[in-house]
Design an enzyme around this catalytic site. Structure first.
Site, PDB file in Angstrom:
ATOM      1  N   LYS A  16      97.771   8.774  26.859  1.00 44.72           N
ATOM      2  CA  LYS A  16      99.177   9.210  26.929  1.00 44.72           C
ATOM      3  C   LYS A  16      99.957   8.436  27.988  1.00 44.72           C
ATOM      4  O   LYS A  16     101.137   8.163  27.808  1.00 44.72           O
ATOM      5  CB  LYS A  16      99.246  10.713  27.257  1.00 44.72           C
ATOM      6  CG  LYS A  16      98.645  11.578  26.166  1.00 44.72           C
ATOM      7  CD  LYS A  16      98.652  13.039  26.548  1.00 44.72           C
ATOM      8  CE  LYS A  16      97.745  13.382  27.705  1.00 44.72           C
ATOM      9  NZ  LYS A  16      96.314  13.180  27.463  1.00 44.72           N
ATOM     10  N   GLY A  17      99.275   8.096  29.108  1.00 41.87           N
ATOM     11  CA  GLY A  17      99.968   7.386  30.189  1.00 41.87           C
ATOM     12  C   GLY A  17     100.590   6.104  29.682  1.00 41.87           C
ATOM     13  O   GLY A  17     101.772   5.826  29.908  1.00 41.87           O
ATOM     14  N   HIS A  41      96.463   9.691  34.295  1.00 40.87           N
ATOM     15  CA  HIS A  41      97.160   8.855  33.316  1.00 40.87           C
ATOM     16  C   HIS A  41      97.185   7.423  33.835  1.00 40.87           C
ATOM     17  O   HIS A  41      97.694   7.157  34.917  1.00 40.87           O
ATOM     18  CB  HIS A  41      98.586   9.365  33.097  1.00 40.87           C
ATOM     19  CG  HIS A  41      98.627  10.739  32.508  1.00 40.87           C
ATOM     20  ND1 HIS A  41      99.770  11.484  32.411  1.00 40.87           N
ATOM     21  CD2 HIS A  41      97.646  11.499  31.978  1.00 40.87           C
ATOM     22  CE1 HIS A  41      99.489  12.647  31.850  1.00 40.87           C
ATOM     23  NE2 HIS A  41      98.208  12.679  31.585  1.00 40.87           N
ATOM     24  N   THR A 128      87.481  19.812  36.804  1.00 35.17           N
ATOM     25  CA  THR A 128      87.562  18.618  37.655  1.00 35.17           C
ATOM     26  C   THR A 128      87.422  18.992  39.132  1.00 35.17           C
ATOM     27  O   THR A 128      87.395  18.114  39.984  1.00 35.17           O
ATOM     28  CB  THR A 128      88.908  17.890  37.444  1.00 35.17           C
ATOM     29  OG1 THR A 128      89.956  18.840  37.621  1.00 35.17           O
ATOM     30  CG2 THR A 128      88.990  17.261  36.073  1.00 35.17           C
ATOM     31  N   GLN A 226      96.350  16.501  29.502  1.00 34.48           N
ATOM     32  CA  GLN A 226      95.193  17.011  28.748  1.00 34.48           C
ATOM     33  C   GLN A 226      95.464  16.956  27.235  1.00 34.48           C
ATOM     34  O   GLN A 226      96.278  16.146  26.819  1.00 34.48           O
ATOM     35  CB  GLN A 226      94.807  18.426  29.204  1.00 34.48           C
ATOM     36  CG  GLN A 226      94.133  18.489  30.565  1.00 34.48           C
ATOM     37  CD  GLN A 226      95.106  18.620  31.714  1.00 34.48           C
ATOM     38  OE1 GLN A 226      96.133  19.270  31.587  1.00 34.48           O
ATOM     39  NE2 GLN A 226      94.804  17.993  32.817  1.00 34.48           N
ATOM     40  N   THR A 241      91.371  24.024  29.452  1.00 35.69           N
ATOM     41  CA  THR A 241      92.065  23.931  30.719  1.00 35.69           C
ATOM     42  C   THR A 241      92.866  25.224  30.900  1.00 35.69           C
ATOM     43  O   THR A 241      92.908  26.071  29.998  1.00 35.69           O
ATOM     44  CB  THR A 241      92.929  22.645  30.739  1.00 35.69           C
ATOM     45  OG1 THR A 241      93.346  22.384  32.065  1.00 35.69           O
ATOM     46  CG2 THR A 241      94.127  22.739  29.819  1.00 35.69           C
ATOM     47  N   ASP A 335      91.426  -0.926  18.996  1.00 35.89           N
ATOM     48  CA  ASP A 335      90.641  -2.122  19.325  1.00 35.89           C
ATOM     49  C   ASP A 335      89.192  -1.797  19.662  1.00 35.89           C
ATOM     50  O   ASP A 335      88.294  -2.638  19.480  1.00 35.89           O
ATOM     51  CB  ASP A 335      91.281  -2.858  20.513  1.00 35.89           C
ATOM     52  CG  ASP A 335      91.530  -1.935  21.697  1.00 35.89           C
ATOM     53  OD1 ASP A 335      92.332  -0.996  21.544  1.00 35.89           O
ATOM     54  OD2 ASP A 335      90.912  -2.134  22.755  1.00 35.89           O
TER      55      ASP A 335
HETATM   56  P1  GDP Z   1      95.595   9.837  29.304  1.00 35.61           P
HETATM   57  O1  GDP Z   1      95.062  10.850  30.261  1.00 35.61           O
HETATM   58  O2  GDP Z   1      95.827  10.395  27.952  1.00 35.61           O
HETATM   59  O3  GDP Z   1      96.780   9.088  29.848  1.00 35.61           O
HETATM   60  O4  GDP Z   1      94.460   8.768  29.103  1.00 35.61           O
HETATM   61  P2  GDP Z   1      93.672   7.962  30.235  1.00 35.61           P
HETATM   62  O5  GDP Z   1      94.608   7.134  31.015  1.00 35.61           O
HETATM   63  O6  GDP Z   1      92.737   8.862  30.976  1.00 35.61           O
HETATM   64  O7  GDP Z   1      92.700   7.081  29.358  1.00 35.61           O
HETATM   65  C1  GDP Z   1      93.154   6.162  28.627  1.00 35.61           C
HETATM   66  C2  GDP Z   1      92.507   4.861  29.048  1.00 35.61           C
HETATM   67  O8  GDP Z   1      92.631   4.034  27.962  1.00 35.61           O
HETATM   68  C3  GDP Z   1      93.182   4.158  30.208  1.00 35.61           C
HETATM   69  O9  GDP Z   1      92.243   3.421  30.921  1.00 35.61           O
HETATM   70  C4  GDP Z   1      94.165   3.232  29.491  1.00 35.61           C
HETATM   71  O10 GDP Z   1      94.486   2.080  30.240  1.00 35.61           O
HETATM   72  C5  GDP Z   1      93.383   2.877  28.283  1.00 35.61           C
HETATM   73  N1  GDP Z   1      94.135   2.601  27.060  1.00 35.61           N
HETATM   74  C6  GDP Z   1      95.277   3.177  26.607  1.00 35.61           C
HETATM   75  N2  GDP Z   1      95.579   2.697  25.384  1.00 35.61           N
HETATM   76  C7  GDP Z   1      94.586   1.805  25.072  1.00 35.61           C
HETATM   77  C8  GDP Z   1      94.308   1.016  23.918  1.00 35.61           C
HETATM   78  O11 GDP Z   1      95.019   1.038  22.932  1.00 35.61           O
HETATM   79  N3  GDP Z   1      93.176   0.240  23.953  1.00 35.61           N
HETATM   80  C9  GDP Z   1      92.352   0.219  25.018  1.00 35.61           C
HETATM   81  N4  GDP Z   1      91.277  -0.560  24.950  1.00 35.61           N
HETATM   82  N5  GDP Z   1      92.581   0.979  26.107  1.00 35.61           N
HETATM   83  C10 GDP Z   1      93.672   1.755  26.133  1.00 35.61           C
END
Ligand code: GDP
Length: 432
Positions: A16-17, A41, A128, A226, A241, A335
């Site tokens: 999401k980030g 994120h 966590t 989350q 959560t 990917d």
């Molecule tokens: P969030 O909590 O939903 O924001 O997700 P996180 O940041 O914990 O986990 C997502 C991870 O996936 C991070 O390390 C991002 O940089 C990475 N990420 C996001 N989109 C992609 C993608 O399309 N491909 C890859 N390989 N990594 C991604």
């Protein structure tokens, strides 16, 4: 109508980030509505890599005001540290506002989180350990401390008696149930005074700011944390959560009416992951699961814990879409599946000789469900870093189309890497 909610559609960590950072380019406000610093994120852009726990992921765009809404719980030390790190890297944090109704994670919440989790033993939730759950418990128990309270933490007649009451209760639990060290009321009050002084420039009533933005028809991105399957009401209880990551949480967590949310964007990763305990029907305990974990580096941003990995679960996805009313889907991490000879999607569950098309409520029942898979051909050409639809291999598009079909909502954005530019816009979701 101007508000678009970005919702974690699975078990969190969907990326999401990155998506919020990407979509924020078209927005004037990014407002976080739930969770605490249990979220992590990750944003990677031209300024480098950032891991956010509390600051909304839109902070990099100069036109964006970022708001931490009332539905969030904040650990002031974590927030101040995040603000300091951003400032050190040249990011303007004067555009950050914190709702005075946001609840504070107090040191006794962090301690109780650890003590309670340890006491759960074999049925630990896998929290966590950041005090988020206990802070929400106190919010509902009406003994919480809010960000606005920090501004008057020095008052001996208003703030102190409230804090004294709750500290007495917490100390009784900590000393008698867990034989731990009690907290000093004076020291806690002094910390609250200091937090209030340091956070004062950011704390204010944020509802009027949001309401005025809506009245001006500006674009707002409502940032979830989350995922829906971890929702305290709609997730796999009790392995959930303590807040509402689904779209309903956005209304409560910001103080906005539902009809202003015209876009509900469900963020799915192309497979499933879960951190902590609780059912994950498509979990892979084999080399494929390990390959996904290593390739995708599926380790938690906040805790570093390995995430459990499995194939895409369309039964859970349909449920998530029904709870949230998704108008668009985002598929991230496509990917990661590059180069697999075939990919699988769970289209139903088998339980006691019967086929289930709907997610069972009871966790113990879900635990016994076996996934029914549909196997699709994998793709040899990489999707990694592709940024236009025509550049995606046909079979990867077929996989995405099957997910779309199973959920019944269009995929409008595909993410092919962690960087901003590694994004395929299938259909623009937000008009600038
Ligand atoms: P969030 O909590 O939903 O924001 O997700 P996180 O940041 O914990 O986990 C997502 C991870 O996936 C991070 O390390 C991002 O940089 C990475 N990420 C996001 N989109 C992609 C993608 O399309 N491909 C890859 N390989 N990594 C991604």
């Amino acid at each position: 109508m101007p508000a678009f909610a970005v919702i974690g559609a699975q078990w969190g960590d969907e990326g999401k980030g990155k998506i919020v950072d990407y979509l924020a380019q078209h927005c004037q406000y990014v407002v976080r509505f739930s969770g605490g610093n249990n979220a992590g994120h990750t944003v990677i852009n031209e300024m480098g890599e950032f891991a956010f726990h509390l600051v909304p992921s839109g902070i990099f765009w100069p036109q964006v005001t970022c708001i931490v809404g009332n539905g969030v719980v904040i650990d002031p030390d974590v927030l101040l540290d995040e603000i300091r790190k951003l400032q050190e890297r040249g990011v303007d944090t004067s555009r950050l506002l914190i709702s005075d109704r946001t609840h504070v994670i107090m040191p006794y919440h962090v301690r109780l989180d650890a003590l309670e989790e340890r006491a759960r033993g074999g049925s630990a939730i896998g929290t966590t350990g950041k005090g988020v759950g206990p802070a929400y418990v106190d919010k509902v128990g009406r003994v919480g401390i809010r960000a606005g309270d920090l501004l008057e933490a020095g008052h001996s007649t208003t703030f102190l008696p409230r804090l004294a009451h709750v500290v007495k209760q917490k100390n009784a639990i900590i000393t008698s149930v867990y034989q731990g060290e009690p907290f000093s009321l004076e020291k806690l009050q002094a910390r609250c005074v200091e937090w209030g002084q340091r956070l004062a420039p950011y704390i204010r009533p944020t509802e009027p700011v949001v309401h005025q933005a809506i009245a001006r028809k500006e674009n707002l991105l409502l940032e979830g944390a989350q995922g829906t399957m971890l929702d305290v009401d709609h997730g796999t209880y009790p392995f959930v959560t303590s807040s509402s990551p689904s779209v309903g949480g956005a209304c409560i967590g910001l103080g906005i009416p539902p009809h202003v949310i015209t876009g509900v964007i469900g963020v799915f990763k192309a497979y499933s992951t879960r951190v902590g305990g609780g059912p994950l029907p498509t979990e892979l305990h084999d080399a494929t699961g390990e390959a996904i974990r290593q390739r995708a580096w599926e380790y938690g941003t906040t805790t570093g814990r390995p995430r459990r990995c499995g194939w895409f679960d369309a039964v859970a996805a349909r449920y998530s879409a029904a709870v949230n009313g998704f108008t668009s889907l985002v598929l991230t991490r496509l990917d990661v599946l590059d180069g697999f000879p075939s990919v699988k999607v769970c289209v139903a569950y088998r339980l006691d000789g019967k086929t289930l098309n709907q997610l069972p409520t009871n966790t113990s029942v879900l635990d016994r469900c076996q996934p029914v898979y549909e196997e699709l051909p994998g793709w040899d050409q990489p999707t990694a870093s592709v940024n236009h639809r025509a550049g995606l291999p046909e079979r990867a598009l077929r996989y995405a189309a099957r997910i779309e079909e199973l959920i019944g909502v269009p995929i409008d954005l595909i993410s092919t890497g962690p960087r901003r530019e590694e994004t395929v816009v299938v259909r623009p979701m937000i008009k600038a």
